[in-house]
Design a protein around this motif. Structure first.
Motif, mmCIF file in Angstrom:
data_model
loop_
_atom_site.group_PDB
_atom_site.id
_atom_site.type_symbol
_atom_site.label_atom_id
_atom_site.label_comp_id
_atom_site.label_asym_id
_atom_site.label_seq_id
_atom_site.Cartn_x
_atom_site.Cartn_y
_atom_site.Cartn_z
ATOM 1 N N TRP A 134 0.860 -1.184 0.000
ATOM 2 C CA TRP A 134 0.000 0.000 0.000
ATOM 3 C C TRP A 134 0.894 1.231 0.000
ATOM 4 O O TRP A 134 1.762 1.388 0.872
ATOM 5 C CB TRP A 134 -0.898 0.025 1.230
ATOM 6 C CG TRP A 134 -1.813 -1.149 1.354
ATOM 7 C CD1 TRP A 134 -3.119 -1.233 0.948
ATOM 8 C CD2 TRP A 134 -1.515 -2.431 1.946
ATOM 9 N NE1 TRP A 134 -3.644 -2.464 1.260
ATOM 10 C CE2 TRP A 134 -2.679 -3.230 1.866
ATOM 11 C CE3 TRP A 134 -0.367 -2.975 2.541
ATOM 12 C CZ2 TRP A 134 -2.732 -4.528 2.348
ATOM 13 C CZ3 TRP A 134 -0.411 -4.277 3.020
ATOM 14 C CH2 TRP A 134 -1.586 -5.045 2.920
ATOM 15 N N HIS A 135 0.690 2.134 -0.967
ATOM 16 C CA HIS A 135 1.460 3.371 -1.062
ATOM 17 C C HIS A 135 0.525 4.524 -0.719
ATOM 18 O O HIS A 135 -0.547 4.671 -1.329
ATOM 19 C CB HIS A 135 2.017 3.544 -2.478
ATOM 20 C CG HIS A 135 2.837 2.371 -2.927
ATOM 21 N ND1 HIS A 135 4.181 2.280 -2.706
ATOM 22 C CD2 HIS A 135 2.487 1.235 -3.587
ATOM 23 C CE1 HIS A 135 4.642 1.141 -3.212
ATOM 24 N NE2 HIS A 135 3.628 0.489 -3.739
ATOM 25 N N PHE A 136 0.919 5.370 0.219
ATOM 26 C CA PHE A 136 0.057 6.471 0.636
ATOM 27 C C PHE A 136 0.910 7.570 1.255
ATOM 28 O O PHE A 136 2.121 7.393 1.480
ATOM 29 C CB PHE A 136 -1.018 5.995 1.607
ATOM 30 C CG PHE A 136 -0.503 5.260 2.820
ATOM 31 C CD1 PHE A 136 -0.300 5.920 4.020
ATOM 32 C CD2 PHE A 136 -0.224 3.893 2.761
ATOM 33 C CE1 PHE A 136 0.176 5.240 5.148
ATOM 34 C CE2 PHE A 136 0.239 3.203 3.871
ATOM 35 C CZ PHE A 136 0.446 3.874 5.061
ATOM 36 N N SER A 137 0.302 8.704 1.521
ATOM 37 C CA SER A 137 1.043 9.832 2.091
ATOM 38 C C SER A 137 0.194 10.547 3.126
ATOM 39 O O SER A 137 -1.044 10.413 3.161
ATOM 40 C CB SER A 137 1.481 10.813 0.993
ATOM 41 O OG SER A 137 0.351 11.405 0.369
ATOM 42 N N HIS A 138 0.885 11.322 3.945
ATOM 43 C CA HIS A 138 0.220 12.166 4.944
ATOM 44 C C HIS A 138 1.058 13.432 5.049
ATOM 45 O O HIS A 138 2.181 13.395 5.554
ATOM 46 C CB HIS A 138 0.143 11.467 6.297
ATOM 47 C CG HIS A 138 -0.539 12.286 7.356
ATOM 48 N ND1 HIS A 138 0.142 12.926 8.363
ATOM 49 C CD2 HIS A 138 -1.863 12.568 7.548
ATOM 50 C CE1 HIS A 138 -0.710 13.551 9.142
ATOM 51 N NE2 HIS A 138 -1.933 13.361 8.673
ATOM 52 N N GLY A 139 0.521 14.528 4.514
ATOM 53 C CA GLY A 139 1.332 15.739 4.450
ATOM 54 C C GLY A 139 2.526 15.501 3.535
ATOM 55 O O GLY A 139 2.373 15.094 2.386
ATOM 56 N N LEU A 140 3.731 15.725 4.054
ATOM 57 C CA LEU A 140 4.950 15.519 3.272
ATOM 58 C C LEU A 140 5.551 14.138 3.449
ATOM 59 O O LEU A 140 6.549 13.803 2.804
ATOM 60 C CB LEU A 140 5.999 16.574 3.663
ATOM 61 C CG LEU A 140 5.622 18.035 3.411
ATOM 62 C CD1 LEU A 140 6.762 18.959 3.847
ATOM 63 C CD2 LEU A 140 5.282 18.264 1.942
ATOM 64 N N MET A 141 4.946 13.306 4.309
ATOM 65 C CA MET A 141 5.479 11.973 4.562
ATOM 66 C C MET A 141 4.904 10.971 3.556
ATOM 67 O O MET A 141 3.688 10.915 3.332
ATOM 68 C CB MET A 141 5.156 11.519 5.983
ATOM 69 C CG MET A 141 5.746 12.412 7.075
ATOM 70 S SD MET A 141 7.560 12.404 7.098
ATOM 71 C CE MET A 141 7.868 10.723 7.644
ATOM 72 N N VAL A 142 5.777 10.172 2.961
ATOM 73 C CA VAL A 142 5.397 9.168 1.972
ATOM 74 C C VAL A 142 5.636 7.787 2.569
ATOM 75 O O VAL A 142 6.715 7.502 3.097
ATOM 76 C CB VAL A 142 6.204 9.345 0.675
ATOM 77 C CG1 VAL A 142 5.876 8.245 -0.331
ATOM 78 C CG2 VAL A 142 5.919 10.716 0.064
#
Length: 206
Positions: A166-174
């Protein structure tokens, strides 16, 4: 010395190599985990994870090196892992997600070649749709992949391996969460429960 994007594959090689070495121990002991340097993220792992941090230069991303964090643990012949880094600029987030999606398949193909002739070192990739993580930043490149390839099994042999990622992000975090396990799984029910329990345990508090 700076590491290249391919150096992330070294972690992949290490993870898959472990599958051939660990003894069977199917009991899963799920627990809540707060990974270091991952603001607001809560995860669940079926075993006590360890964390490794490394500085990497990512050719797919313009700009300075990033600190890649890897949290992982193993139960029996399965590996649960979470890797993540700060993209540092908002314009680098989609580039990082795209590179992460492709790098996983490239690395698995390289692993497959270690245990079989290149002519049969094929990897199948199935896009299972958008990654679903509570509180993540919406992005069209946040995907759930199922890949099937081969892993080294010792003595020049290889064995099938399945990877959910699963590839996802939160703000600038990948982020990339992944489950590596031999094929076929112990049972269809165990297979489904493990995948769903793992990813449903990820959530951001803001």
């Amino acid at each position: 010395m700076k590491k290249s994007w391919w150096s992330i594959g070294a972690w992949t090689l290490s993870i898959v190599g472990c599958l051939a070495l660990v003894a069977c121990s199917p009991a899963l002991d799920w627990r809540s985990v707060r990974p270091e340097h991952a603001p607001a993220l809560q995860a669940v792992f079926p075993c006590k994870p360890k964390q490794v941090d490394r500085s990497l230069t990512l050719p797919a991303l313009p700009g300075p090196p990033v600190t890649m964090h890897l949290v992982s643990c193993k139960v029996g012949e399965s590996i649960w892992a979470l890797s993540y880094f700060d993209a540092q600029e908002i314009t680098r987030v989609p580039l990082a997600l795209a590179a992460d999606n492709r790098a996983l398949r490239d690395n698995l193909e390289a692993v497959s070649r270690l245990g079989s002739p290149p002519a049969v070192a094929t990897v199948s990739a199935e896009d299972l749709g958008p990654a679903q993580v509570i509180g993540m930043t919406p992005n069209a490149l946040s995907r759930h992949w199922r890949l099937v390839g081969r892993r080294p099994a010792g003595n020049g042999e290889s064995a099938p391996v399945e990877v959910h990622a699963w590839h996802f992000s939160h703000g600038l975090m990948v982020y990339q969460a992944s489950l590596w396990r031999p094929m076929p799984p112990a049972s269809a029910k165990d297979s489904t429960d493990s995948v769903e329990t793992f990813i449903q345990g990820f959530k951001f508090s803001d």
